[in-house]
Structures are given as structure tokens and as C-alpha cells.
Design a protein around this motif. Structure first.
Motif, PDB file in Angstrom:
ATOM      1  N   ASN A 165       0.847  -1.188   0.000  1.00 19.50           N
ATOM      2  CA  ASN A 165       0.000   0.000   0.000  1.00 19.50           C
ATOM      3  C   ASN A 165       0.887   1.244   0.000  1.00 19.50           C
ATOM      4  O   ASN A 165       1.675   1.459   0.921  1.00 19.50           O
ATOM      5  N   THR A 166       0.763   2.071  -1.026  1.00 23.35           N
ATOM      6  CA  THR A 166       1.596   3.265  -1.165  1.00 23.35           C
ATOM      7  C   THR A 166       0.793   4.558  -0.997  1.00 23.35           C
ATOM      8  O   THR A 166       1.251   5.630  -1.375  1.00 23.35           O
ATOM      9  N   SER A 167      -0.392   4.475  -0.418  1.00 26.84           N
ATOM     10  CA  SER A 167      -1.244   5.651  -0.258  1.00 26.84           C
ATOM     11  C   SER A 167      -0.556   6.718   0.605  1.00 26.84           C
ATOM     12  O   SER A 167       0.188   6.409   1.534  1.00 26.84           O
ATOM     13  N   SER A 168      -0.839   7.964   0.291  1.00 31.58           N
ATOM     14  CA  SER A 168      -0.304   9.076   1.071  1.00 31.58           C
ATOM     15  C   SER A 168      -1.031   9.179   2.409  1.00 31.58           C
ATOM     16  O   SER A 168      -2.099   8.573   2.610  1.00 31.58           O
ATOM     17  N   VAL A 169      -0.474   9.971   3.319  1.00 30.80           N
ATOM     18  CA  VAL A 169      -1.130  10.208   4.602  1.00 30.80           C
ATOM     19  C   VAL A 169      -2.504  10.822   4.377  1.00 30.80           C
ATOM     20  O   VAL A 169      -3.486  10.463   5.038  1.00 30.80           O
ATOM     21  N   PHE A 170      -2.595  11.741   3.420  1.00 33.84           N
ATOM     22  CA  PHE A 170      -3.866  12.402   3.116  1.00 33.84           C
ATOM     23  C   PHE A 170      -4.907  11.385   2.651  1.00 33.84           C
ATOM     24  O   PHE A 170      -6.062  11.407   3.094  1.00 33.84           O
ATOM     25  N   THR A 171      -4.503  10.471   1.783  1.00 34.35           N
ATOM     26  CA  THR A 171      -5.425   9.444   1.286  1.00 34.35           C
ATOM     27  C   THR A 171      -5.837   8.489   2.399  1.00 34.35           C
ATOM     28  O   THR A 171      -7.008   8.085   2.487  1.00 34.35           O
ATOM     29  N   LEU A 172      -4.899   8.141   3.264  1.00 29.17           N
ATOM     30  CA  LEU A 172      -5.227   7.264   4.391  1.00 29.17           C
ATOM     31  C   LEU A 172      -6.178   7.954   5.361  1.00 29.17           C
ATOM     32  O   LEU A 172      -7.091   7.318   5.912  1.00 29.17           O
ATOM     33  N   LEU A 173      -5.990   9.244   5.579  1.00 26.57           N
ATOM     34  CA  LEU A 173      -6.885   9.992   6.459  1.00 26.57           C
ATOM     35  C   LEU A 173      -8.297  10.019   5.882  1.00 26.57           C
ATOM     36  O   LEU A 173      -9.283   9.777   6.597  1.00 26.57           O
ATOM     37  N   ARG A 174      -8.394  10.284   4.597  1.00 26.71           N
ATOM     38  CA  ARG A 174      -9.701  10.278   3.923  1.00 26.71           C
ATOM     39  C   ARG A 174     -10.357   8.898   4.062  1.00 26.71           C
ATOM     40  O   ARG A 174     -11.552   8.785   4.348  1.00 26.71           O
TER      41      ARG A 174
END
Length: 350
Positions: A209-218
Motif C-alpha cells: 500500500n503506497t497511499s499518502s497520509v492524506f489518502t489514508l486519512l480520507r
């Protein structure tokens, strides 16, 4: 344009614990130890909570467990030693008052002689967060966001378990079920007959999983705005939800919860107690880390509002003030009315 990551780091730099405050806490532990060892020569101060997990803010509470031989505790509790007990309490209070003046903000210090499992919970949380550089800022922001809510916030420990569980559900997953850290029996460590040990020497499997912090927060907000808290038990140990009915039919919990099932059958622990919201402790499997029903609905409302705010920022390509917008959100009257209606329905059904 100021990115979300830049806003996030600016916030964290403002609110996370400073090295000076951390040193104050170490001095507090040292003074407390010096006081206690006059009565308990072999006592140990074992910190737990946010100071260990790395999630402390400047105004976070200070938590520590006092490790004392049981025979010494029984000696202190006898009537003959009431004066000694009073002296210990007064000395401890004086130490806490002294350090309270040092701290810039009011800090509570929770001193415990019971529930040693908290120490290993904190060590586990630190281990998990350290496994991926995205996780600490994610945990820090969600914790501060939750703390900043005027209503509907949940306890810090329950919140951390919610984040861990969410990260076990992402696709691909970022964190593995806790049970996988207990496969090697050489790490077993029993406290009150619960296994609180885990493999802290091997690196966690590298996530795809390479999602950004912003994407993980969403994703966190989206996951919990729709999650069915009422009929499910959040189980970070197993890395999945169980239906509440499964805890009434113990065989449905096998093989994940063999020890819990055995202990219920032999009477050495109670059944997992159903509440409005069901979050199971990672080690003590009969413990429900309770969130009130009212706070659960409010928390879900906040998650929905935060998810919508992030989507609006994405749709309009406007990220300049997204962190402040999330931290200053308030539930509207419509959401509050829905929460009240749900609570009334829940009350009439119980």
C-alpha cells in the motif's frame, strides 16, 4: 499552494511534546521513584501511554505503573502501616504538585499499581507505528482532531485501536493482525493469564500500500462513517470484525480466540461484555474498550463531515486551509437531530 503535508507538519510541530517537556516527565518519574523506594526498595517505575507510544502532546497526561512485590503491597495495606500509607500518599502528592508547577500546561499524572497490561499495549502501539513512516503523523493528526472535537470525541486508547483496525482493513493492508505477532511462542509473556507478548524483533511484512497520509486519512473517515458499530465487534487481535452473536456462541470464535474460549468455559474470565459500541482490547480479550452509544453516533457524524470536507477540497483543488477546516468542524443541527433520533430508537429497543 500549501499542501496538506506541509500544513500537517506545521501543526505537529506546534502541538507535539517538546524535548524540554519530555525531560520534565523523566524528572517526575525519577522523583516519584526516589519517594517510593523508601518504602518499596525494589519498586520500578514503568511508564505507559502516549509518552511511550510517541503520540504525546504538550498537555498530554502522564501515566506510569508502579511495579511492587505483592508481599510488600500486603505489608503496606495492614492496619499497622496506616501512618506509613498516609505518609506515602502525601509525599507522592507533593511530588506531583512540584512538577505541576514546572509544566507549562496542566498535566495529570495517573499512577497505577494495577493493570500491567497497559505497559505492553503501549509497547505494541509504538512498535506498530514505527513500522511505517506514514503512520505517526496519521495517528497524531487523528488523535489531535478527536481531542479538538467539542462533542463526540472518544478515549485516546479506543481511538488508537480504531486506527489500527482501519489500517488492517486497507487494500492492500498496512498492518497485520496482532495474532500474527504471537505465532512464535518464545515471545509469550503472560499478565493475569493473558498473553501480552509479541514478536518485536522481526520487521513487519512490507506493505504494498503506497497511499499518502492524506489518502489514508480520507479512508479512515470514510471507513467509520459507514461502519456498523451496533452489531459488530472491532477485533484488532484477529484483524477483522466479529458479529456480536459470535461472542454468544463461543465456537464461532475459534481458532482465533482459543485461550479466551477456554477461560470462559473454565470460569477464569467473564464473557466479553456487550455495550453500545464494541472494541476489543488487543491482549485482554474479555475487555470491551467502551465508547458510549451517544459518542459513537456523534463520532460517526464527525467522520462523515470530515470526509465531505476532504472530498470538497479534492473536487475544487483547494487544500490551503484543509487542516484548520477539519480541526474546527462542528456538527450541524441536522446531524445532531439524526443522532438524537437514533439514540431515542436505541433507548426504546433496549
Amino acid at each position: 499552494m500549501i499542501t496538506f503535508e506541509e500544513q500537517l507538519m506545521e501543526l505537529i510541530n506546534k502541538v507535539e511534546i517538546t524535548p524540554a517537556k519530555y525531560q520534565d516527565i523523566q524528572n517526575l518519574y525519577s522523583d516519584l521513584h526516589n519517594c517510593l523506594r523508601n518504602i518499596f526498595p525494589d519498586c520500578k517505575i514503568e511508564p505507559y501511554g502516549s509518552a511511550i507510544t510517541g503520540l504525546a502532546f504538550e498537555d498530554s497526561d502522564v501515566d506510569c505503573f508502579i511495579s511492587v512485590e505483592s508481599t510488600q503491597m500486603k505489608h503496606l495495606s495492614t492496619k499497622h502501616n496506616n501512618d506509613l500509607h498516609s505518609h506515602l500518599v502525601n509525599d507522592t502528592k507533593n511530588i506531583l504538585r512540584k512538577h505541576k508547577r514546572i509544566f507549562k500546561r496542566v498535566t495529570n499524572c495517573d499512577v497505577s499499581f494495577k493493570n500491567r497490561t497497559e505497559i505492553y499495549n503501549s509497547q505494541l502501539i509504538y512498535f506498530l507505528i514505527a513500522s511505517d513512516p506514514r503512520l505517526k503523523p496519521l495517528f497524531q493528526f487523528i488523535k489531535y482532531w478527536n481531542k479538538n472535537l467539542s462533542i463526540g470525541s472518544v478515549s485516546s486508547y479506543a481511538l488508537v485501536l480504531l486506527i489500527i483496525f482501519y489500517l488492517q482493513q486497507t487494500c492492500p493492508r498496512i498492518l497485520i493482525p496482532i495474532k500474527e505477532l504471537q505465532r512464535d511462542k518464545k515471545f509469550d509473556l503472560y499478565v493475569d493469564d493473558w498473553n501480552c507478548g509479541f514478536d518485536n524483533l522481526s520487521a513487519l511484512p512490507k506493505t504494498q500500500n503506497t497511499s499518502s497520509v492524506f489518502t489514508l486519512l480520507r479512508g479512515f473517515y470514510h471507513f467509520y462513517e459507514d461502519y456498523d458499530f451496533a452489531d459488530n465487534v472491532i477485533c484488532p487481535f484477529a484483524g477483522k470484525s466479529f458479529r456480536m452473536d459470535d461472542f454468544n456462541k463461543l465456537d464461532n470464535l475459534l481458532p482465533d480466540y482459543q485461550r479466551y474460549v477456554n477461560r470462559v468455559y473454565d470460569g477464569s474470565t467473564k464473557h466479553f461484555l456487550r455495550r453500545g459500541v464494541n472494541v476489543q482490547d488487543v491482549f485482554e480479550h474479555s475487555r470491551n474498550v467502551n465508547i458510549t452509544v451517544g459518542n459513537m453516533y456523534l463520532f460517526k457524524g464527525h467522520c462523515q463531515l470530515a470526509y465531505n470536507k476532504i472530498n470538497n477540497a479534492i473536487d475544487n483543488n483547494e487544500y490551503d486551509n484543509i487542516v484548520n477546516a477539519l480541526l474546527n468542524q462542528e456538527l450541524g443541527l441536522a446531524v445532531m437531530a439524526r443522532v438524537k433520533t437514533r439514540l431515542n430508537v436505541k433507548s426504546s429497543q433496549s
